[in-house]
Design an enzyme around this catalytic site. Structure first.
Site, short mmCIF file in Angstrom:
data_model
loop_
_atom_site.label_atom_id
_atom_site.label_comp_id
_atom_site.label_asym_id
_atom_site.label_seq_id
_atom_site.Cartn_x
_atom_site.Cartn_y
_atom_site.Cartn_z
N SER A 12 -35.60 -28.71 -78.70
CA SER A 12 -34.28 -28.49 -78.10
C SER A 12 -33.17 -29.13 -78.94
CB SER A 12 -34.24 -28.99 -76.66
OG SER A 12 -34.24 -30.39 -76.60
N ARG A 64 -53.39 -38.63 -94.70
CA ARG A 64 -51.98 -38.70 -94.34
C ARG A 64 -51.10 -38.46 -95.58
NH1 ARG A 64 -48.53 -41.07 -90.70
NH2 ARG A 64 -50.19 -41.27 -89.19
N HIS A 108 -33.32 -40.87 -80.81
CA HIS A 108 -34.23 -41.60 -79.93
C HIS A 108 -33.62 -41.67 -78.53
CE1 HIS A 108 -37.42 -44.39 -78.93
NE2 HIS A 108 -36.52 -45.10 -78.28
N LEU A 143 -39.81 -48.84 -87.23
CA LEU A 143 -39.78 -47.79 -86.20
C LEU A 143 -38.50 -47.89 -85.36
CD1 LEU A 143 -41.44 -45.52 -84.77
CD2 LEU A 143 -42.21 -47.30 -83.19
N ASP A 144 -37.76 -46.77 -85.27
CA ASP A 144 -36.57 -46.68 -84.42
C ASP A 144 -35.60 -47.83 -84.67
OD1 ASP A 144 -37.68 -44.40 -83.25
OD2 ASP A 144 -38.72 -45.57 -81.72
N GLN A 172 -27.24 -35.39 -73.40
CA GLN A 172 -26.42 -36.22 -74.29
C GLN A 172 -26.98 -36.23 -75.70
OE1 GLN A 172 -23.44 -37.29 -73.27
NE2 GLN A 172 -23.99 -36.21 -71.39
C1 GRF Z 1 -36.23 -36.12 -77.72
O1 GRF Z 1 -36.22 -36.80 -76.49
C2 GRF Z 1 -35.93 -37.08 -78.85
O2 GRF Z 1 -35.04 -38.09 -78.48
C3 GRF Z 1 -37.27 -37.65 -79.17
O3 GRF Z 1 -38.17 -36.58 -79.02
C4 GRF Z 1 -37.63 -35.63 -78.10
C5 GRF Z 1 -37.57 -34.32 -78.80
O4 GRF Z 1 -37.15 -33.29 -77.94
N1 GRF Z 1 -37.29 -38.24 -80.48
P1 GRF Z 1 -36.89 -31.84 -78.53
O5 GRF Z 1 -38.17 -31.41 -79.22
O6 GRF Z 1 -35.74 -31.93 -79.47
O7 GRF Z 1 -36.58 -30.97 -77.34
#
Ligand code: GRF
Length: 199
Positions: A12, A64, A108, A143-144, A172
């Protein structure tokens, strides 16, 4: 602005970026999309949209490193300015990140540095946070954790479930990712320490 999208699932955020481009809100082009999962709805959608969509199924590679090498090869051919991680559930090696320093973005679903890692929305709910949200940040080797480009907040309601909170944050996210790309494209920016500063 040439964009590469890496995803593993629903897509999305990818669609929100694509829509912003089609609607001429951001002057950009998605030059390639890579999914590491054959069943990712985002991959199907990218194919329907006629984008340069690549399936690089990590399960088909012996290591990997071999998988990542192929991802890097496809990216090198596409020559993106920025790589947008959009629900890409693979860790990138330090060498990958160094090759695209301050050119890899991630989104995130929390206000970092709170609640990194998986299930950020459930973490926020369980912790009792009253405000959560989303963060678009540069990817670094942790990470993040890289420098923050855009954050947007949402209220956590008493009657929220993980699903309702996630849905409110996701709305959002779609705004935040587009906003981040727009700012990187249209404003002068620099990084001081951890701070991404826009003029
Ligand atoms: C989102 O919640 C994003 O923040 C996280 O993974 C999810 C991905 O959703 N990193 P989409 O595949 O973009 O709908």
């Amino acid at each position: 602005m040439r964009l590469a999208i890496l995803l593993s699932g629903r897509g999305s955020n990818f669609e929100a970026i694509h829509k912003a481009i089609v609607d001429r809100k951001v002057n950009a082009e998605i030059v390639c999309l890579i999914s590491n999962r054959p069943d990712a709805p985002g991959l199907t959608r990218a194919r329907q949209l006629g984008l340069s969509a690549h399936l690089l199924d990590h399960q088909k590679y012996p290591t990997r490193a071999a998988h990542e090498e192929d991802v890097l090869r496809v990216l090198a051919e596409a020559e993106p300015d920025f790589i947008c991680l959009a629900g890409y559930m693979r860790l990138l090696s330090p060498a990958f990140i160094a090759a695209y320093s301050h050119r890899i973005l991630n989104i995130h679903p929390s206000l970092l540095p709170a609640f990194p890692g998986v299930d950020a929305q459930a973490q926020a709910l369980a912790y009792g946070a009253k405000i959560s949200g989303c963060t678009v940040h540069f990817v670094d080797e942790n990470l993040d954790a890289g420098p923050i480009i855009v954050q947007r907040s949402v209220e956590v309601r008493d009657d929220d479930s993980v699903d309702t909170l996630s849905a409110r944050i996701l709305e959002q996210e779609h705004i935040a990712y587009v906003e981040a790309l727009l700012k990187l494209k249209t404003r002068d920016w620099r990084i001081e320490g951890r701070r991404v500063l826009f003029r």
